[in-house]
Scaffold this motif. Structure first.
Motif, PDB file in Angstrom:
ATOM      1  N   LEU A   1      15.243 -11.549  -5.221  1.00 42.13           N
ATOM      2  CA  LEU A   1      15.352 -12.324  -5.147  1.00 42.13           C
ATOM      3  C   LEU A   1      16.842 -13.123  -4.153  1.00 42.13           C
ATOM      4  O   LEU A   1      17.159 -13.999  -4.139  1.00 42.13           O
ATOM      5  CB  LEU A   1      15.858 -12.447  -6.605  1.00 42.13           C
TER       6      LEU A   1
ATOM      7  N   GLY B   1      16.283 -12.342 -16.094  1.00 40.73           N
ATOM      8  CA  GLY B   1      15.838 -11.109 -16.254  1.00 40.73           C
ATOM      9  C   GLY B   1      16.725  -9.897 -16.856  1.00 40.73           C
ATOM     10  O   GLY B   1      17.513 -10.080 -16.750  1.00 40.73           O
TER      11      GLY B   1
ATOM     12  N   THR C   1      12.777 -19.724 -15.638  1.00 42.66           N
ATOM     13  CA  THR C   1      11.684 -18.351 -16.056  1.00 42.66           C
ATOM     14  C   THR C   1      12.419 -17.199 -16.608  1.00 42.66           C
ATOM     15  O   THR C   1      13.503 -17.290 -15.786  1.00 42.66           O
ATOM     16  CB  THR C   1      10.887 -17.818 -15.185  1.00 42.66           C
TER      17      THR C   1
ATOM     18  N   SER D   1       5.046 -14.105 -17.530  1.00 43.51           N
ATOM     19  CA  SER D   1       6.152 -15.237 -17.285  1.00 43.51           C
ATOM     20  C   SER D   1       6.473 -15.277 -16.003  1.00 43.51           C
ATOM     21  O   SER D   1       6.341 -16.943 -14.744  1.00 43.51           O
ATOM     22  CB  SER D   1       7.253 -14.778 -18.720  1.00 43.51           C
ATOM     23  N   LEU D   2       6.707 -14.360 -15.165  1.00 48.10           N
ATOM     24  CA  LEU D   2       6.570 -14.072 -13.716  1.00 48.10           C
ATOM     25  C   LEU D   2       5.610 -14.594 -12.453  1.00 48.10           C
ATOM     26  O   LEU D   2       5.563 -15.303 -11.847  1.00 48.10           O
ATOM     27  CB  LEU D   2       6.955 -12.808 -12.730  1.00 48.10           C
TER      28      LEU D   2
ATOM     29  N   ILE E   1      12.698 -13.504 -18.052  1.00 45.49           N
ATOM     30  CA  ILE E   1      11.664 -12.297 -18.069  1.00 45.49           C
ATOM     31  C   ILE E   1      12.331 -11.553 -18.920  1.00 45.49           C
ATOM     32  O   ILE E   1      13.189 -10.995 -18.568  1.00 45.49           O
ATOM     33  CB  ILE E   1      11.184 -12.131 -16.091  1.00 45.49           C
TER      34      ILE E   1
ATOM     35  N   ALA F   1       5.610 -18.301 -13.415  1.00 42.10           N
ATOM     36  CA  ALA F   1       6.294 -19.278 -12.243  1.00 42.10           C
ATOM     37  C   ALA F   1       5.757 -19.187 -10.770  1.00 42.10           C
ATOM     38  O   ALA F   1       5.925 -19.957 -10.106  1.00 42.10           O
ATOM     39  CB  ALA F   1       7.711 -18.325 -12.012  1.00 42.10           C
TER      40      ALA F   1
ATOM     41  N   ILE G   1      15.795 -17.793 -12.328  1.00 43.22           N
ATOM     42  CA  ILE G   1      15.287 -16.467 -12.966  1.00 43.22           C
ATOM     43  C   ILE G   1      17.003 -15.786 -13.680  1.00 43.22           C
ATOM     44  O   ILE G   1      17.604 -14.831 -13.494  1.00 43.22           O
ATOM     45  CB  ILE G   1      14.215 -14.995 -11.748  1.00 43.22           C
TER      46      ILE G   1
ATOM     47  N   ASN H   1      19.326 -16.425  -9.721  1.00 44.37           N
ATOM     48  CA  ASN H   1      19.293 -15.144 -11.035  1.00 44.37           C
ATOM     49  C   ASN H   1      19.979 -15.076 -11.216  1.00 44.37           C
ATOM     50  O   ASN H   1      21.473 -14.918 -10.898  1.00 44.37           O
ATOM     51  CB  ASN H   1      18.360 -14.359  -9.769  1.00 44.37           C
TER      52      ASN H   1
ATOM     53  N   GLU I   1      16.752  -8.049  -8.122  1.00 41.44           N
ATOM     54  CA  GLU I   1      17.287  -8.661  -8.183  1.00 41.44           C
ATOM     55  C   GLU I   1      17.376  -8.396  -6.924  1.00 41.44           C
ATOM     56  O   GLU I   1      17.816  -9.942  -6.067  1.00 41.44           O
ATOM     57  CB  GLU I   1      18.398  -7.509  -8.827  1.00 41.44           C
TER      58      GLU I   1
ATOM     59  N   LEU J   1       9.565 -19.005  -5.057  1.00 43.49           N
ATOM     60  CA  LEU J   1      10.064 -19.536  -5.851  1.00 43.49           C
ATOM     61  C   LEU J   1      11.124 -20.621  -5.387  1.00 43.49           C
ATOM     62  O   LEU J   1      11.921 -20.190  -5.278  1.00 43.49           O
ATOM     63  CB  LEU J   1      10.832 -18.315  -6.960  1.00 43.49           C
TER      64      LEU J   1
END
Length: 284
Positions: A236, A215, A192, A178-179, A194, A182, A213, A243, A233, A209
């Motif tokens: 990002l 997660g 997305t 999935s990541l 994950i 993206a 996101i 995220n 994290e 990106l």
């Protein structure tokens, strides 16, 4: 007293310990998954008992041709949906496109999406960790084929199903993909998710990106440890990617799989609520 033999013995032991230590560090992702899934197997329980709350239509569809082979996926959408709907690319765990993933695809479709479960294993699936590991490794040996597969899944949803915004979601093996999707389609994918998948922490890669996101991870997952999740994290955040990262206490790898031996109901249900709210916010 001659101390040379003792010295040589300590040197040998040091080399052995260093080798073992380095070998442990060099275990690849699939090695770690095999350890996480040792004695595990996909079983029919909660997934078999799930009852749809919204009528959906399902069908097997050919959505791609990869390396000269037609690829068949599982498409689910609300019955008599009418109009345009967002689309979801649903990526299976390392077990493959099995009944559990079909059930999860139907559940996603109930939320108002055209959900396409892709197949990265060429029609195969696994019921033992050994076979799952072999299939996952084979898929990883030619990642360009996987990206082609997922790129065509995107095109199928947008061109043939007239889907509007597109999200990706995957679990375990599929979470990593999935990541990857993206990263491969940063200007196309709109959201997305994950679930405990292989991560990328290189800010040079992550800065491309352009989608939010979500997660989902387990605190007891040694394959995707919390330390790595927090590093992801932070990366990002550093590059300004929106995220929402969640680590569930008392949950290990694959805790959200209702057809496995590692299911943690409370954490899985909360993660599902976060997932549906996330897609609702960013795709509708």
């Amino acid at each position: 007293m001659d101390t040379k033999p003792i010295t040589r013995l300590f040197l040998v032991l040091a080399v052995v310990l260093l080798t073992v230590s380095c070998g442990a560090e060099k275990k690849d992702f699939i090695d770690r998954m095999e350890i996480e899934h040792e004695d595990d197997k996909p079983v029919q329980n909660a997934s078999a008992n799930y009852t749809s709350v919204v009528e959906v239509t399902t069908e097997n569809v050919q959505y791609a041709t990869v390396d000269g082979n037609d690829v068949t996926g599982y498409l689910a959408q609300p019955e008599n949906a009418g109009g345009e709907l967002p689309g979801l690319i649903v990526i299976h765990e390392w077990w493959g496109l099995n009944d559990n993933i079909r059930m999860m695809t139907r559940r996603l479709a109930e939320q108002g999406y055209k959900a396409l479960a892709v197949d990265l294993y060429n029609g195969e699936s696994a019921d033992t960790p050994e076979k799952a590991g072999n299939l996952a490794r084979k898929a990883g040996e030619n990642p360009e084929l996987g990206i082609s597969n997922l790129n065509q899944a995107y095109a199928y949803l947008t061109d043939q199903q007239n889907a509007t915004n597109i999200g990706t979601i995957g679990w375990c093996f599929g979470g990593g993909w999935s990541l990857r999707t993206a990263l491969a389609l940063p200007e196309k994918v709109d959201a997305t998710v994950i679930y405990y998948g292989r991560l990328v922490t290189d800010t040079k890669k992550l800065k491309k990106l352009q989608m939010p996101i979500l997660g989902i991870f387990g605190a007891e997952d040694s394959g995707i440890p919390p330390k790595e999740v927090k590093k992801f994290e932070s990366a990002l955040d550093e590059v300004g990617v929106t995220n929402s990262i969640h680590i569930y206490d008392g949950a290990g790898h694959a805790f959200a799989n209702p057809s496995g031996d590692r299911y943690v109901k409370k954490a899985a249900e909360d993660a599902w609520k976060k997932t549906t709210s996330f897609f609702e916010k960013h795709l509708k």
